[in-house]
Design a protein around this motif. Structure first.
Motif, short mmCIF file in Angstrom:
data_model
loop_
_atom_site.label_atom_id
_atom_site.label_comp_id
_atom_site.label_asym_id
_atom_site.label_seq_id
_atom_site.Cartn_x
_atom_site.Cartn_y
_atom_site.Cartn_z
N TYR A 89 41.39 25.89 32.22
CA TYR A 89 41.63 27.24 32.76
C TYR A 89 42.03 28.20 31.64
CZ TYR A 89 41.74 25.07 37.43
OH TYR A 89 41.43 24.38 38.58
N VAL A 90 42.85 27.73 30.72
CA VAL A 90 43.27 28.57 29.59
C VAL A 90 42.07 28.93 28.72
CG1 VAL A 90 44.61 28.55 27.44
CG2 VAL A 90 45.65 27.75 29.57
N GLU A 91 41.24 27.94 28.40
CA GLU A 91 40.08 28.20 27.53
C GLU A 91 39.11 29.17 28.18
OE1 GLU A 91 39.90 27.45 24.40
OE2 GLU A 91 41.85 26.46 24.60
N LYS A 92 38.85 28.97 29.48
CA LYS A 92 37.92 29.88 30.19
C LYS A 92 38.50 31.28 30.28
CE LYS A 92 35.73 26.18 32.81
NZ LYS A 92 35.79 25.42 34.09
N THR A 93 39.80 31.37 30.50
CA THR A 93 40.44 32.70 30.55
C THR A 93 40.27 33.41 29.21
OG1 THR A 93 42.09 31.93 32.14
CG2 THR A 93 42.62 33.92 30.91
N LYS A 94 40.50 32.69 28.11
CA LYS A 94 40.37 33.32 26.79
C LYS A 94 38.95 33.82 26.57
CE LYS A 94 42.19 30.82 23.38
NZ LYS A 94 42.71 29.59 22.72
N ALA A 95 37.96 33.00 26.94
CA ALA A 95 36.56 33.39 26.73
C ALA A 95 36.19 34.60 27.59
CB ALA A 95 35.65 32.20 27.05
N LEU A 96 36.60 34.58 28.86
CA LEU A 96 36.24 35.68 29.77
C LEU A 96 37.02 36.96 29.44
CD1 LEU A 96 36.08 33.55 33.02
CD2 LEU A 96 34.15 34.74 31.98
N ALA A 97 38.27 36.82 29.03
CA ALA A 97 39.08 37.99 28.68
C ALA A 97 38.52 38.66 27.43
CB ALA A 97 40.54 37.58 28.46
N LYS A 98 37.98 37.85 26.53
CA LYS A 98 37.39 38.38 25.30
C LYS A 98 36.19 39.27 25.63
CE LYS A 98 36.10 36.75 20.68
NZ LYS A 98 35.78 35.56 19.87
N GLU A 99 35.40 38.85 26.61
CA GLU A 99 34.21 39.62 26.99
C GLU A 99 34.57 41.03 27.45
OE1 GLU A 99 31.90 37.59 29.93
OE2 GLU A 99 31.72 35.77 28.71
N VAL A 100 35.72 41.18 28.10
CA VAL A 100 36.12 42.51 28.60
C VAL A 100 37.30 43.07 27.80
CG1 VAL A 100 35.17 42.23 30.92
CG2 VAL A 100 37.48 41.40 30.44
N ARG A 101 37.52 42.49 26.63
CA ARG A 101 38.54 42.98 25.68
C ARG A 101 39.93 43.08 26.31
NH1 ARG A 101 34.17 46.69 24.16
NH2 ARG A 101 33.22 45.97 22.24
N LEU A 102 40.30 42.03 27.03
CA LEU A 102 41.63 42.00 27.65
C LEU A 102 42.53 40.93 27.02
CD1 LEU A 102 40.95 42.52 31.46
CD2 LEU A 102 41.96 44.12 29.85
N THR A 103 42.12 40.39 25.88
CA THR A 103 42.87 39.25 25.33
C THR A 103 44.28 39.63 24.88
OG1 THR A 103 41.77 39.68 23.23
CG2 THR A 103 40.92 37.86 24.55
N GLU A 104 44.54 40.91 24.68
CA GLU A 104 45.87 41.31 24.22
C GLU A 104 46.87 41.42 25.37
OE1 GLU A 104 46.62 41.36 20.99
OE2 GLU A 104 44.55 40.67 20.85
N LEU A 105 46.38 41.41 26.60
CA LEU A 105 47.28 41.54 27.74
C LEU A 105 47.94 40.22 28.09
CD1 LEU A 105 45.52 43.73 30.47
CD2 LEU A 105 47.31 44.38 28.86
#
Ligand code: MN3
Length: 219
Positions: free
Chosen positions: A35-51
């Motif tokens: 779940y953590v890895e998928k979240t990182k990958a999907l958040a990166k696509e929409v530039r939300l990794t800093e949240l």
């Protein structure tokens, strides 16, 4: 902020005999990690990794186009919360503020234990059973799949994961025995008290005014 897999607050075998080392190794090391890895990958696509994870969840809740990110982020958050809801040598009668609230809002410990156990055992399909603060009242609720109280303005106090991966190796189809073991032997009441006592800061974090992820996001 980096989205990472949090360490367990105890060793993998610490919850035995109620939850086995092998269940914890797979659950934390494989399921939660995924779940953590998928979240990182999907958040990166929409530039939300800093949240922070909680804000990703609140910004994507109910948005069809962000369903996959919401699901993975919520599962990552729910699992981190679940590990802290448990402790070796836990369970039994609550102490502190939560004990008084359980008497006032839920009819006492025995009624709470029966309601929480029935909610966990009776929830249809995958999901979570929760003790939450809803407004100013304690409630036992369940959520389906990845859904989480923090997407609904409720303050979670305790969680039980009722996905099959949480209990099948140890209890097979007997989800009620798994839930009963957690309630009797593993609930971390100190964690519930901390969540209850910091509810004001939790609520204000939820209330921060935030720009939507997309200007035309549909609900
Ligand atoms: Mn799980």
């Amino acid at each position: 902020m980096q989205i990472t897999l949090p360490s367990l607050p105890y060793p993998y075998d610490a919850l035995e005999p109620f939850i086995s080392r092998v269940t914890m190794e797979v659950h934390h090391g494989k399921h939660h990690q995924a779940y953590v890895e998928k979240t990182k990958a999907l958040a990166k696509e929409v530039r939300l990794t800093e949240l922070p994870l909680g804000l990703i969840i609140q910004q994507t809740a109910g948005q069809e186009r962000h369903r996959a990110l919401f699901n993975n982020a919520a599962q990552a958050w729910n699992h981190a919360f679940f590990w802290r809801s448990l402790r070796p040598g836990g369970g039994g009668q609550p102490r502190g503020d939560i004990a008084e609230r359980i008497v006032r809002d839920l009819g006492g410990y025995d009624a709470f234990a029966a309601e929480f156990g029935a909610a966990a055992a009776g929830h249809f399909g995958s999901g979570w059973a929760w003790l939450v603060l809803d407004g100013n009242k304690l409630r036992v609720i369940t959520t389906a799949n990845a859904d989480t109280p923090i997407a609904h303005g409720q303050v979670p106090l305790l969680a039980i994961d009722v996905w099959e991966h949480a209990y099948y190796l140890d209890y097979q189809n007997q989800r009620v025995d798994y839930a009963t073991a957690i309630i009797k032997h593993l609930i971390n009441w100190e964690f519930a008290n901390r969540n209850l006592n910091r509810r004001h800061s939790t609520t204000s974090a939820v209330d921060h005014r935030l720009e939507p992820v997309r200007a035309h996001a549909t609900r």
